[in-house]
Design a protein around this motif. Sequence first.
Motif, short mmCIF file in Angstrom:
data_model
loop_
_atom_site.label_atom_id
_atom_site.label_comp_id
_atom_site.label_asym_id
_atom_site.label_seq_id
_atom_site.Cartn_x
_atom_site.Cartn_y
_atom_site.Cartn_z
N ASP A 156 0.76 -1.29 0.11
CA ASP A 156 0.00 0.05 -0.10
C ASP A 156 0.77 1.33 0.05
O ASP A 156 0.30 2.40 -0.22
N LYS A 157 2.31 1.23 0.08
CA LYS A 157 3.25 2.25 0.13
C LYS A 157 3.31 2.81 -1.37
O LYS A 157 3.80 3.86 -1.56
N GLY A 158 3.02 1.91 -2.15
CA GLY A 158 3.31 2.20 -3.81
C GLY A 158 4.70 1.81 -4.07
O GLY A 158 5.48 1.30 -3.41
N ASN A 159 5.11 2.26 -5.42
CA ASN A 159 6.37 1.81 -5.90
C ASN A 159 7.06 3.08 -5.82
O ASN A 159 6.95 4.14 -6.43
N VAL A 160 8.13 3.05 -4.75
CA VAL A 160 8.93 4.21 -4.54
C VAL A 160 10.52 3.84 -4.46
O VAL A 160 10.92 2.58 -4.01
N VAL A 161 11.19 4.73 -4.70
CA VAL A 161 12.79 4.50 -4.40
C VAL A 161 12.91 5.47 -3.20
O VAL A 161 12.66 6.59 -3.17
N THR A 162 13.35 4.87 -1.74
CA THR A 162 13.65 5.58 -0.71
C THR A 162 15.06 6.27 -0.76
O THR A 162 15.96 5.66 -0.82
N VAL A 163 15.17 7.45 -0.26
CA VAL A 163 16.13 8.36 -0.25
C VAL A 163 16.54 8.76 1.04
O VAL A 163 15.55 9.31 1.80
N TRP A 164 17.76 8.49 1.71
CA TRP A 164 18.03 8.97 3.04
C TRP A 164 19.51 9.72 2.93
O TRP A 164 20.27 9.33 2.17
N ASP A 165 19.58 10.55 4.09
CA ASP A 165 21.13 11.08 4.45
C ASP A 165 21.78 9.90 5.15
O ASP A 165 21.45 9.47 6.21
N THR A 166 22.93 9.74 4.64
CA THR A 166 23.99 8.72 5.12
C THR A 166 24.43 9.32 6.31
O THR A 166 25.26 8.75 7.17
N ARG A 167 24.47 10.39 6.75
CA ARG A 167 25.18 11.12 8.07
C ARG A 167 24.34 10.79 9.20
O ARG A 167 24.61 10.74 10.20
N ASP A 168 22.87 11.05 9.10
CA ASP A 168 22.04 10.86 10.35
C ASP A 168 21.03 10.09 9.91
O ASP A 168 20.15 9.91 10.65
N PHE A 169 20.98 9.28 8.82
CA PHE A 169 20.04 8.31 8.68
C PHE A 169 18.62 8.73 8.49
O PHE A 169 17.78 7.88 8.43
N SER A 170 18.54 9.89 8.17
CA SER A 170 16.99 10.59 8.17
C SER A 170 16.46 10.38 6.67
O SER A 170 17.30 10.32 5.51
N VAL A 171 15.18 10.05 6.40
CA VAL A 171 14.62 9.80 5.09
C VAL A 171 14.39 11.15 4.65
O VAL A 171 13.80 12.13 5.25
N VAL A 172 14.91 11.37 3.29
CA VAL A 172 14.78 12.53 2.58
C VAL A 172 13.57 12.44 1.77
O VAL A 172 12.75 13.52 1.57
N LYS A 173 13.29 11.52 1.04
CA LYS A 173 12.17 11.43 0.09
C LYS A 173 11.78 9.81 -0.26
O LYS A 173 12.82 9.22 -0.49
N ASN A 174 10.59 9.75 -0.53
CA ASN A 174 10.02 8.73 -1.07
C ASN A 174 9.80 8.96 -2.74
O ASN A 174 8.77 9.38 -2.73
N ILE A 175 10.53 8.40 -3.64
CA ILE A 175 10.50 9.13 -5.05
C ILE A 175 9.43 8.05 -5.76
O ILE A 175 9.73 6.75 -5.76
N PRO A 176 8.31 8.18 -6.20
CA PRO A 176 7.47 7.57 -7.04
C PRO A 176 8.23 6.93 -8.27
O PRO A 176 8.69 7.96 -9.04
N VAL A 177 8.14 5.66 -8.76
CA VAL A 177 8.69 5.14 -9.98
C VAL A 177 7.59 4.22 -10.40
O VAL A 177 6.63 3.96 -9.77
N ALA A 178 7.93 3.80 -11.60
CA ALA A 178 6.76 2.85 -12.31
C ALA A 178 6.53 1.70 -11.91
O ALA A 178 5.71 0.95 -12.25
N GLY A 179 7.58 0.99 -10.97
CA GLY A 179 7.21 -0.41 -10.62
C GLY A 179 8.15 -0.78 -9.58
O GLY A 179 9.27 0.01 -9.19
N PRO A 180 8.05 -2.15 -9.07
CA PRO A 180 9.38 -2.30 -8.27
C PRO A 180 10.75 -2.24 -8.82
O PRO A 180 10.88 -2.38 -10.03
N THR A 181 11.52 -1.90 -7.89
CA THR A 181 12.95 -1.75 -8.40
C THR A 181 14.00 -2.68 -7.73
O THR A 181 13.70 -3.23 -6.81
N GLU A 182 15.15 -2.87 -8.32
CA GLU A 182 16.05 -3.95 -7.77
C GLU A 182 17.51 -3.20 -7.68
O GLU A 182 18.02 -3.40 -6.63
#
Length: 519
Positions: A384-410
Amino acid sequence: MLGKTIVATVLAGASGALCAMTAEDLQRADGLYQANCAVCHSASRGGYVGPPLHKDRLVQSEAALRGTIMTGIADTLMPPFHSRMSDADIRLVAQFIKTQPVASPAWTMQQVRDSLEILIDEATLPSKPTYQIDSVYDLMAVMARGRYGRGTGRDNAKVVFLNGKTNQVVGEVVTPVAPHIMDFSPADPRWAWLKSDDGYVYKIDLYSLKITRKIRTGLTGPGIALSNDGRWLAASSFVPNLVVILKADTLEPVKYLRLEGKDPDGKFIQSAGGPVIGSRINNKFALTLRQAGQIWIIDPDREGMPVAKLEKVGRMLHDTFLTPDGRYSMVASYDDNKVVAIDLKEDKVVRDIPAGCQPHVGSGAVTPVGQRMLAFGTNIGECDKGNVVTVWDTRDFSVVKNIPVAGPTESPAAHPDAPYVAVDIVSKDKRASQIQLIDKQSLEVVRTLDAGGHAFFPEYTRDGKYLYVSAGYYGDRLRIYDSKTLALVAEHKMESPAGIFSRARTQWITVGLPPTRKH
Protein backbone atom coordinates in the motif's frame (compact mmCIF):
# COMPACT_ATOMS: atom_id res chain seq x y z
CA MET A 1 28.21 -37.18 -4.27
CA LEU A 2 25.56 -34.47 -4.33
CA GLY A 3 22.95 -36.63 -6.04
CA LYS A 4 23.48 -39.52 -3.61
CA THR A 5 23.25 -37.13 -0.67
CA ILE A 6 19.91 -35.73 -1.81
CA VAL A 7 18.49 -39.16 -2.63
CA ALA A 8 19.50 -40.36 0.83
CA THR A 9 17.77 -37.36 2.35
CA VAL A 10 14.60 -38.05 0.36
CA LEU A 11 14.56 -41.73 1.31
CA ALA A 12 15.11 -40.87 4.98
CA GLY A 13 11.98 -38.71 4.96
CA ALA A 14 9.88 -41.10 2.90
CA SER A 15 6.11 -40.90 3.02
CA GLY A 16 3.26 -42.62 1.20
CA ALA A 17 3.86 -40.48 -1.88
CA LEU A 18 7.32 -41.99 -2.25
CA CYS A 19 5.96 -45.42 -3.16
CA ALA A 20 5.26 -44.26 -6.69
CA MET A 21 8.99 -43.77 -7.33
CA THR A 22 11.65 -46.44 -7.01
CA ALA A 23 15.10 -45.70 -5.63
CA GLU A 24 16.41 -45.90 -9.20
CA ASP A 25 13.76 -43.42 -10.34
CA LEU A 26 14.67 -41.06 -7.52
CA GLN A 27 18.35 -41.15 -8.33
CA ARG A 28 17.77 -40.53 -12.04
CA ALA A 29 15.22 -37.78 -11.34
CA ASP A 30 17.57 -36.04 -8.94
CA GLY A 31 20.38 -36.22 -11.49
CA LEU A 32 18.15 -34.64 -14.12
CA TYR A 33 17.05 -31.97 -11.66
CA GLN A 34 20.62 -31.09 -10.65
CA ALA A 35 21.73 -30.91 -14.29
CA ASN A 36 18.84 -28.80 -15.54
CA CYS A 37 17.03 -27.04 -12.69
CA ALA A 38 19.28 -26.56 -9.64
CA VAL A 39 21.07 -23.52 -11.07
CA CYS A 40 17.87 -21.48 -10.69
CA HIS A 41 15.83 -23.37 -8.08
CA SER A 42 18.76 -24.48 -5.82
CA ALA A 43 20.33 -27.83 -5.10
CA SER A 44 17.77 -28.45 -2.34
CA ARG A 45 14.74 -27.46 -4.48
CA GLY A 46 14.05 -24.81 -1.84
CA GLY A 47 14.21 -21.86 -4.26
CA TYR A 48 16.94 -19.47 -5.35
CA VAL A 49 16.62 -17.08 -8.33
CA GLY A 50 13.61 -19.24 -9.24
CA PRO A 51 10.80 -20.39 -6.89
CA PRO A 52 10.83 -23.53 -4.70
CA LEU A 53 10.09 -26.85 -6.41
CA HIS A 54 8.89 -29.37 -3.81
CA LYS A 55 5.66 -30.95 -2.67
CA ASP A 56 5.00 -28.46 0.15
CA ARG A 57 5.06 -25.43 -2.16
CA LEU A 58 3.69 -26.63 -5.51
CA VAL A 59 -0.04 -26.36 -6.21
CA GLN A 60 0.03 -27.28 -9.90
CA SER A 61 -0.88 -30.76 -11.09
CA GLU A 62 1.85 -33.00 -12.50
CA ALA A 63 0.36 -32.44 -15.96
CA ALA A 64 0.62 -28.66 -15.56
CA LEU A 65 4.22 -29.00 -14.33
CA ARG A 66 5.09 -31.10 -17.37
CA GLY A 67 3.64 -28.43 -19.62
CA THR A 68 5.65 -25.69 -17.91
CA ILE A 69 8.88 -27.70 -18.18
CA MET A 70 8.22 -28.41 -21.84
CA THR A 71 7.32 -24.87 -22.94
CA GLY A 72 9.04 -22.66 -20.36
CA ILE A 73 7.64 -19.34 -19.14
CA ALA A 74 7.82 -16.38 -21.48
CA ASP A 75 9.86 -13.33 -20.43
CA THR A 76 11.61 -15.15 -17.59
CA LEU A 77 14.78 -17.21 -17.16
CA MET A 78 12.65 -20.39 -17.48
CA PRO A 79 13.35 -21.75 -20.99
CA PRO A 80 11.55 -24.58 -22.84
CA PHE A 81 13.06 -27.99 -22.17
CA HIS A 82 11.15 -29.97 -24.82
CA SER A 83 14.28 -30.20 -26.98
CA ARG A 84 16.67 -30.68 -24.07
CA MET A 85 15.01 -33.57 -22.21
CA SER A 86 12.97 -36.52 -23.47
CA ASP A 87 9.25 -36.73 -22.68
CA ALA A 88 9.94 -39.59 -20.27
CA ASP A 89 12.55 -37.55 -18.41
CA ILE A 90 10.26 -34.51 -18.22
CA ARG A 91 7.54 -36.73 -16.72
CA LEU A 92 10.03 -38.11 -14.20
CA VAL A 93 11.23 -34.66 -13.10
CA ALA A 94 7.63 -33.40 -12.80
CA GLN A 95 6.73 -36.36 -10.58
CA PHE A 96 9.89 -35.88 -8.53
CA ILE A 97 9.35 -32.22 -7.71
CA LYS A 98 5.60 -32.69 -7.15
CA THR A 99 5.92 -35.56 -4.67
CA GLN A 100 9.21 -35.04 -2.81
CA PRO A 101 9.94 -32.71 0.13
CA VAL A 102 12.70 -30.15 0.15
CA ALA A 103 16.13 -31.77 0.50
CA SER A 104 19.03 -30.96 2.84
CA PRO A 105 22.22 -31.79 0.95
CA ALA A 106 25.50 -31.49 2.83
CA TRP A 107 28.82 -29.92 1.87
CA THR A 108 31.49 -30.45 4.50
CA MET A 109 34.73 -28.62 5.18
CA GLN A 110 36.60 -31.64 3.83
CA GLN A 111 34.59 -31.49 0.61
CA VAL A 112 35.42 -27.81 0.33
CA ARG A 113 39.14 -28.58 0.73
CA ASP A 114 39.01 -31.48 -1.73
CA SER A 115 37.35 -29.33 -4.41
CA LEU A 116 40.26 -26.88 -4.67
CA GLU A 117 41.93 -26.94 -8.10
CA ILE A 118 45.02 -25.02 -9.24
CA LEU A 119 44.59 -24.36 -12.96
CA ILE A 120 47.50 -22.04 -13.79
CA ASP A 121 50.93 -21.45 -12.29
CA GLU A 122 50.58 -17.79 -11.30
CA ALA A 123 54.34 -17.29 -11.69
CA THR A 124 53.82 -17.58 -15.46
CA LEU A 125 51.24 -14.78 -15.68
CA PRO A 126 51.99 -11.55 -17.56
CA SER A 127 53.12 -8.41 -15.72
CA LYS A 128 50.56 -6.16 -17.45
CA PRO A 129 47.27 -6.55 -19.34
CA THR A 130 47.50 -8.55 -22.56
CA TYR A 131 44.70 -6.53 -24.19
CA GLN A 132 44.31 -2.83 -25.03
CA ILE A 133 43.29 -0.81 -21.96
CA ASP A 134 44.72 2.20 -20.12
CA SER A 135 43.91 0.79 -16.67
CA VAL A 136 42.23 -2.39 -15.45
CA TYR A 137 40.08 -0.08 -13.30
CA ASP A 138 38.25 0.76 -16.54
CA LEU A 139 37.10 -2.86 -16.86
CA MET A 140 33.38 -3.65 -16.85
CA ALA A 141 32.42 -7.27 -16.11
CA VAL A 142 29.03 -8.58 -17.31
CA MET A 143 27.59 -11.83 -15.96
CA ALA A 144 26.08 -13.69 -18.95
CA ARG A 145 24.02 -16.49 -17.41
CA GLY A 146 23.24 -18.46 -20.55
CA ARG A 147 19.70 -19.57 -21.35
CA TYR A 148 19.69 -22.69 -19.18
CA GLY A 149 22.09 -21.35 -16.59
CA ARG A 150 24.65 -23.15 -18.70
CA GLY A 151 23.79 -21.66 -22.08
CA THR A 152 22.27 -23.14 -25.21
CA GLY A 153 25.78 -23.39 -26.63
CA ARG A 154 29.01 -24.64 -25.13
CA ASP A 155 30.42 -21.27 -24.07
CA ASN A 156 27.32 -19.15 -23.39
CA ALA A 157 27.57 -19.01 -19.60
CA LYS A 158 30.48 -16.65 -19.05
CA VAL A 159 31.79 -13.33 -17.80
CA VAL A 160 32.28 -10.81 -20.59
CA PHE A 161 34.86 -8.07 -19.97
CA LEU A 162 34.69 -4.68 -21.69
CA ASN A 163 36.90 -1.61 -21.76
CA GLY A 164 34.66 1.05 -20.19
CA LYS A 165 36.34 3.83 -22.17
CA THR A 166 35.91 2.29 -25.63
CA ASN A 167 32.95 -0.01 -24.86
CA GLN A 168 34.69 -2.82 -26.72
CA VAL A 169 34.84 -6.43 -25.53
CA VAL A 170 38.40 -7.27 -24.48
CA GLY A 171 37.90 -10.87 -23.35
CA GLU A 172 35.74 -13.39 -21.53
CA VAL A 173 35.92 -16.12 -18.91
CA VAL A 174 33.72 -19.16 -19.50
CA THR A 175 32.13 -20.91 -16.51
CA PRO A 176 30.21 -24.22 -16.61
CA VAL A 177 27.27 -22.69 -14.72
CA ALA A 178 25.83 -19.18 -14.58
CA PRO A 179 28.19 -16.58 -13.05
CA HIS A 180 26.44 -14.44 -10.45
CA ILE A 181 28.64 -11.98 -8.59
CA MET A 182 32.18 -10.61 -8.76
CA ASP A 183 34.29 -8.90 -6.13
CA PHE A 184 37.71 -7.33 -6.53
CA SER A 185 40.86 -6.97 -4.46
CA PRO A 186 41.00 -3.59 -2.73
CA ALA A 187 44.78 -3.97 -2.56
CA ASP A 188 46.00 -5.41 -5.89
CA PRO A 189 44.50 -4.29 -9.23
CA ARG A 190 45.02 -7.58 -11.03
CA TRP A 191 42.80 -9.90 -8.97
CA ALA A 192 39.07 -10.61 -8.98
CA TRP A 193 36.96 -13.40 -7.50
CA LEU A 194 33.82 -14.75 -9.12
CA LYS A 195 30.97 -16.74 -7.54
CA SER A 196 28.75 -18.87 -9.77
CA ASP A 197 25.28 -20.21 -9.00
CA ASP A 198 26.54 -23.72 -8.24
CA GLY A 199 28.70 -22.48 -5.36
CA TYR A 200 32.09 -22.32 -7.09
CA VAL A 201 34.52 -19.50 -6.36
CA TYR A 202 36.96 -18.65 -9.16
CA LYS A 203 40.11 -16.58 -8.74
CA ILE A 204 40.61 -14.52 -11.92
CA ASP A 205 43.70 -12.75 -13.19
CA LEU A 206 42.49 -9.50 -14.75
CA TYR A 207 45.74 -9.06 -16.74
CA SER A 208 45.30 -12.29 -18.74
CA LEU A 209 41.54 -12.78 -18.10
CA LYS A 210 42.16 -16.35 -17.02
CA ILE A 211 40.96 -18.44 -14.08
CA THR A 212 43.94 -19.47 -11.96
CA ARG A 213 42.18 -21.39 -9.16
CA LYS A 214 38.71 -22.59 -8.22
CA ILE A 215 36.99 -24.12 -5.21
CA ARG A 216 33.43 -25.11 -4.35
CA THR A 217 32.40 -23.47 -1.08
CA GLY A 218 28.75 -24.62 -1.16
CA LEU A 219 26.04 -25.82 -3.52
CA THR A 220 23.86 -22.74 -4.04
CA GLY A 221 24.24 -19.05 -3.16
CA PRO A 222 26.06 -15.94 -4.41
CA GLY A 223 27.53 -14.32 -1.26
CA ILE A 224 31.18 -13.31 -1.57
CA ALA A 225 33.40 -10.49 -0.22
CA LEU A 226 37.05 -9.51 0.16
CA SER A 227 38.59 -8.12 3.33
CA ASN A 228 39.92 -4.57 3.25
CA ASP A 229 43.54 -5.71 2.94
CA GLY A 230 42.71 -8.29 0.25
CA ARG A 231 44.02 -11.21 2.35
CA TRP A 232 40.74 -12.93 3.23
CA LEU A 233 37.70 -14.00 1.27
CA ALA A 234 34.29 -14.89 2.74
CA ALA A 235 31.78 -17.02 0.78
CA SER A 236 28.27 -17.72 2.07
CA SER A 237 25.75 -20.26 0.81
CA PHE A 238 21.98 -20.69 0.66
CA VAL A 239 22.49 -24.48 0.46
CA PRO A 240 23.84 -25.76 2.75
CA ASN A 241 23.52 -23.02 5.39
CA LEU A 242 27.18 -22.11 5.84
CA VAL A 243 29.94 -19.55 5.39
CA VAL A 244 33.56 -20.36 4.59
CA ILE A 245 36.53 -18.01 5.15
CA LEU A 246 39.44 -18.61 2.77
CA LYS A 247 42.88 -17.21 2.14
CA ALA A 248 42.20 -15.04 -0.89
CA ASP A 249 45.49 -15.74 -2.67
CA THR A 250 45.43 -19.55 -2.45
CA LEU A 251 41.70 -20.22 -1.82
CA GLU A 252 42.73 -22.39 1.11
CA PRO A 253 39.70 -22.68 3.45
CA VAL A 254 40.48 -21.78 7.07
CA LYS A 255 37.10 -21.30 8.79
CA TYR A 256 33.74 -23.06 8.38
CA LEU A 257 30.57 -21.94 10.14
CA ARG A 258 27.06 -23.38 10.05
CA LEU A 259 24.49 -20.62 9.96
CA GLU A 260 21.81 -21.18 12.56
CA GLY A 261 20.25 -19.44 15.51
CA LYS A 262 17.06 -17.93 16.91
CA ASP A 263 14.88 -15.88 14.60
CA PRO A 264 13.07 -12.71 15.82
CA ASP A 265 10.27 -14.92 17.22
CA GLY A 266 12.71 -17.00 19.26
CA LYS A 267 12.50 -20.07 17.02
CA PHE A 268 15.80 -21.89 16.45
CA ILE A 269 16.33 -22.33 12.71
CA GLN A 270 18.94 -23.04 10.11
CA SER A 271 19.34 -20.02 7.87
CA ALA A 272 20.51 -19.41 4.33
CA GLY A 273 23.62 -17.30 4.06
CA GLY A 274 22.72 -14.00 2.44
CA PRO A 275 25.07 -11.28 1.20
CA VAL A 276 28.39 -10.74 2.94
CA ILE A 277 30.32 -7.47 2.94
CA GLY A 278 33.87 -6.50 3.85
CA SER A 279 34.31 -3.50 6.12
CA ARG A 280 36.47 -0.61 4.91
CA ILE A 281 37.46 0.65 8.38
CA ASN A 282 38.90 -2.69 9.50
CA ASN A 283 39.17 -6.21 8.14
CA LYS A 284 35.87 -7.54 9.44
CA PHE A 285 33.14 -9.29 7.44
CA ALA A 286 29.43 -8.70 8.06
CA LEU A 287 27.35 -11.71 7.09
CA THR A 288 23.57 -11.75 6.64
CA LEU A 289 21.57 -14.71 7.99
CA ARG A 290 18.44 -14.34 5.88
CA GLN A 291 15.73 -16.25 7.74
CA ALA A 292 17.28 -15.93 11.21
CA GLY A 293 17.29 -12.15 10.98
CA GLN A 294 20.82 -11.97 12.36
CA ILE A 295 24.07 -10.28 11.32
CA TRP A 296 27.30 -12.10 12.16
CA ILE A 297 30.44 -9.97 12.24
CA ILE A 298 33.57 -12.06 11.73
CA ASP A 299 37.07 -10.81 12.56
CA PRO A 300 39.60 -12.83 10.51
CA ASP A 301 42.62 -11.08 12.07
CA ARG A 302 41.97 -12.30 15.62
CA GLU A 303 42.89 -15.78 16.81
CA GLY A 304 40.09 -18.22 16.07
CA MET A 305 38.27 -15.66 13.92
CA PRO A 306 35.65 -14.82 16.58
CA VAL A 307 32.07 -13.98 15.65
CA ALA A 308 29.91 -11.22 17.12
CA LYS A 309 26.23 -12.14 16.64
CA LEU A 310 23.61 -9.41 16.33
CA GLU A 311 20.14 -10.89 16.86
CA LYS A 312 16.64 -9.63 15.98
CA VAL A 313 17.98 -7.31 13.30
CA GLY A 314 14.97 -7.85 11.03
CA ARG A 315 12.84 -10.34 9.15
CA MET A 316 14.21 -11.83 5.93
CA LEU A 317 17.44 -9.90 5.54
CA HIS A 318 18.99 -9.43 2.12
CA ASP A 319 21.27 -6.99 0.28
CA THR A 320 23.72 -4.62 1.91
CA PHE A 321 26.13 -1.79 1.07
CA LEU A 322 28.51 0.56 2.89
CA THR A 323 28.17 4.22 3.80
CA PRO A 324 30.77 6.64 2.36
CA ASP A 325 32.97 6.44 5.47
CA GLY A 326 32.98 2.64 5.24
CA ARG A 327 31.77 2.31 8.81
CA TYR A 328 28.10 1.39 8.45
CA SER A 329 26.54 -1.48 6.58
CA MET A 330 23.05 -0.75 5.22
CA VAL A 331 21.04 -4.00 5.39
CA ALA A 332 17.66 -4.48 3.69
CA SER A 333 14.99 -6.18 5.82
CA TYR A 334 12.33 -7.49 3.41
CA ASP A 335 9.44 -8.25 5.72
CA ASP A 336 9.87 -5.22 8.00
CA ASN A 337 10.02 -2.68 5.16
CA LYS A 338 13.12 -1.11 6.63
CA VAL A 339 16.85 -0.68 6.10
CA VAL A 340 19.05 -1.32 9.15
CA ALA A 341 22.31 0.56 9.82
CA ILE A 342 24.98 -1.73 11.33
CA ASP A 343 28.05 -0.17 12.96
CA LEU A 344 31.10 -2.21 11.88
CA LYS A 345 33.36 -0.40 14.34
CA GLU A 346 31.34 -1.14 17.47
CA ASP A 347 29.51 -4.24 16.16
CA LYS A 348 25.98 -3.06 16.88
CA VAL A 349 22.69 -1.95 15.34
CA VAL A 350 22.39 1.82 15.37
CA ARG A 351 19.26 2.73 13.42
CA ASP A 352 16.20 1.40 11.57
CA ILE A 353 15.40 3.45 8.46
CA PRO A 354 11.81 3.25 7.14
CA ALA A 355 11.77 2.06 3.52
CA GLY A 356 9.24 1.21 0.82
CA CYS A 357 7.81 -2.23 0.07
CA GLN A 358 10.30 -5.09 0.53
CA PRO A 359 13.56 -3.11 0.32
CA HIS A 360 16.23 -4.71 -1.84
CA VAL A 361 18.90 -1.95 -2.26
CA GLY A 362 21.08 -4.05 -4.60
CA SER A 363 24.71 -2.95 -4.41
CA GLY A 364 23.53 0.41 -3.13
CA ALA A 365 24.01 3.87 -4.58
CA VAL A 366 25.32 6.78 -2.52
CA THR A 367 26.18 10.04 -4.23
CA PRO A 368 26.83 13.66 -3.28
CA VAL A 369 23.85 15.98 -3.77
CA GLY A 370 24.60 19.51 -2.61
CA GLN A 371 26.07 19.29 0.87
CA ARG A 372 24.57 15.87 1.57
CA MET A 373 25.55 12.28 0.85
CA LEU A 374 22.31 10.64 -0.23
CA ALA A 375 21.62 6.92 -0.41
CA PHE A 376 19.10 5.61 -2.93
CA GLY A 377 17.42 2.38 -1.85
CA THR A 378 15.32 0.31 -4.24
CA ASN A 379 12.21 -1.60 -3.13
CA ILE A 380 11.38 -4.82 -4.96
CA GLY A 381 7.91 -5.52 -3.56
CA GLU A 382 4.47 -3.99 -3.94
CA CYS A 383 2.23 -2.88 -1.07
CA ASP A 384 0.00 0.00 0.00
CA LYS A 385 3.02 2.34 0.09
CA GLY A 386 3.16 2.20 -3.69
CA ASN A 387 6.27 1.82 -5.86
CA VAL A 388 8.99 4.11 -4.54
CA VAL A 389 12.74 4.57 -4.31
CA THR A 390 13.69 5.53 -0.74
CA VAL A 391 16.29 8.28 -0.29
CA TRP A 392 18.06 8.97 3.00
CA ASP A 393 20.96 11.01 4.33
CA THR A 394 23.87 8.72 5.21
CA ARG A 395 25.14 11.10 7.91
CA ASP A 396 22.10 11.05 10.20
CA PHE A 397 20.03 8.28 8.50
CA SER A 398 17.02 10.58 8.11
CA VAL A 399 14.65 9.82 5.24
CA VAL A 400 14.74 12.61 2.65
CA LYS A 401 12.11 11.40 0.21
CA ASN A 402 10.24 8.44 -1.24
CA ILE A 403 10.34 8.94 -5.01
CA PRO A 404 7.43 7.41 -6.99
CA VAL A 405 8.61 5.12 -9.80
CA ALA A 406 6.87 2.96 -12.41
CA GLY A 407 7.16 -0.36 -10.58
CA PRO A 408 9.25 -2.49 -8.21
CA THR A 409 12.99 -1.77 -8.43
CA GLU A 410 16.07 -3.89 -7.73
CA SER A 411 19.40 -2.22 -8.49
CA PRO A 412 20.29 1.49 -8.32
CA ALA A 413 23.29 3.06 -10.06
CA ALA A 414 24.89 6.47 -9.51
CA HIS A 415 28.09 8.34 -10.32
CA PRO A 416 29.24 11.76 -9.06
CA ASP A 417 29.74 12.99 -12.65
CA ALA A 418 26.45 11.64 -14.03
CA PRO A 419 23.25 13.68 -13.63
CA TYR A 420 20.94 10.73 -12.98
CA VAL A 421 20.45 7.90 -10.53
CA ALA A 422 19.32 4.93 -12.64
CA VAL A 423 16.94 2.25 -11.34
CA ASP A 424 15.61 -0.87 -13.06
CA ILE A 425 11.88 -1.68 -13.12
CA VAL A 426 11.46 -5.39 -12.36
CA SER A 427 7.73 -5.93 -12.77
CA LYS A 428 6.43 -9.00 -14.63
CA ASP A 429 4.95 -7.05 -17.52
CA LYS A 430 6.16 -4.72 -20.27
CA ARG A 431 7.42 -2.21 -17.69
CA ALA A 432 10.32 -4.61 -17.06
CA SER A 433 12.05 -3.21 -20.15
CA GLN A 434 12.37 0.19 -18.46
CA ILE A 435 15.22 1.96 -16.75
CA GLN A 436 14.06 5.09 -14.95
CA LEU A 437 16.36 8.08 -14.44
CA ILE A 438 16.06 10.16 -11.26
CA ASP A 439 17.44 13.69 -11.46
CA LYS A 440 19.84 14.14 -8.53
CA GLN A 441 18.84 17.74 -7.93
CA SER A 442 15.04 17.54 -8.12
CA LEU A 443 14.83 13.94 -6.82
CA GLU A 444 12.18 13.19 -9.43
CA VAL A 445 11.99 10.70 -12.30
CA VAL A 446 12.67 12.80 -15.39
CA ARG A 447 13.49 10.22 -18.11
CA THR A 448 12.60 6.62 -18.90
CA LEU A 449 14.67 4.35 -21.13
CA ASP A 450 13.10 1.37 -22.86
CA ALA A 451 16.09 -0.98 -23.08
CA GLY A 452 14.15 -3.95 -24.47
CA GLY A 453 13.97 -7.37 -22.88
CA HIS A 454 14.04 -7.30 -19.12
CA ALA A 455 16.34 -4.41 -18.27
CA PHE A 456 18.41 -5.07 -15.15
CA PHE A 457 21.49 -4.02 -13.21
CA PRO A 458 22.46 -0.56 -14.52
CA GLU A 459 26.08 0.38 -13.82
CA TYR A 460 28.14 3.47 -14.70
CA THR A 461 31.65 3.25 -16.10
CA ARG A 462 34.60 4.42 -14.05
CA ASP A 463 34.57 7.91 -15.59
CA GLY A 464 30.78 8.19 -15.51
CA LYS A 465 30.47 8.82 -19.25
CA TYR A 466 28.48 5.67 -19.99
CA LEU A 467 25.62 3.71 -18.44
CA TYR A 468 25.62 -0.06 -18.98
CA VAL A 469 22.32 -2.01 -18.86
CA SER A 470 21.66 -5.74 -19.16
CA ALA A 471 18.66 -6.30 -21.43
CA GLY A 472 18.19 -9.95 -20.60
CA TYR A 473 15.64 -12.77 -21.05
CA TYR A 474 14.38 -12.08 -24.56
CA GLY A 475 16.58 -9.02 -25.17
CA ASP A 476 19.91 -10.86 -24.99
CA ARG A 477 21.83 -7.60 -25.29
CA LEU A 478 24.16 -5.48 -23.25
CA ARG A 479 23.14 -1.91 -24.04
CA ILE A 480 25.41 1.09 -23.44
CA TYR A 481 24.09 4.66 -23.19
CA ASP A 482 25.63 8.10 -22.97
CA SER A 483 25.12 9.04 -19.31
CA LYS A 484 24.02 12.60 -20.08
CA THR A 485 22.11 12.43 -23.36
CA LEU A 486 20.95 8.81 -22.82
CA ALA A 487 21.64 8.09 -26.49
CA LEU A 488 22.40 4.44 -27.27
CA VAL A 489 26.10 4.32 -28.20
CA ALA A 490 26.82 0.57 -28.37
CA GLU A 491 25.36 -2.87 -27.77
CA HIS A 492 26.70 -6.40 -27.59
CA LYS A 493 24.86 -9.71 -27.98
CA MET A 494 25.11 -12.19 -25.11
CA GLU A 495 22.81 -14.83 -23.69
CA SER A 496 20.82 -13.69 -20.61
CA PRO A 497 23.14 -10.92 -19.39
CA ALA A 498 22.66 -10.15 -15.69
CA GLY A 499 24.85 -8.41 -13.07
CA ILE A 500 27.33 -5.76 -14.20
CA PHE A 501 30.38 -4.96 -12.05
CA SER A 502 32.84 -2.11 -12.54
CA ARG A 503 36.43 -2.79 -11.47
CA ALA A 504 36.39 0.74 -10.06
CA ARG A 505 34.03 -0.34 -7.25
CA THR A 506 36.93 -0.72 -4.83
CA GLN A 507 37.99 2.86 -5.57
CA TRP A 508 34.60 4.19 -4.51
CA ILE A 509 33.93 2.27 -1.24
CA THR A 510 30.33 2.17 -2.46
CA VAL A 511 28.77 2.83 -5.86
CA GLY A 512 28.28 6.49 -6.76
CA LEU A 513 31.10 8.17 -4.84
CA PRO A 514 34.24 10.02 -5.98
CA PRO A 515 37.35 7.78 -5.99
CA THR A 516 38.85 7.19 -2.55
CA ARG A 517 41.79 5.08 -3.80
CA LYS A 518 44.06 6.38 -6.55
CA HIS A 519 45.21 4.04 -9.31
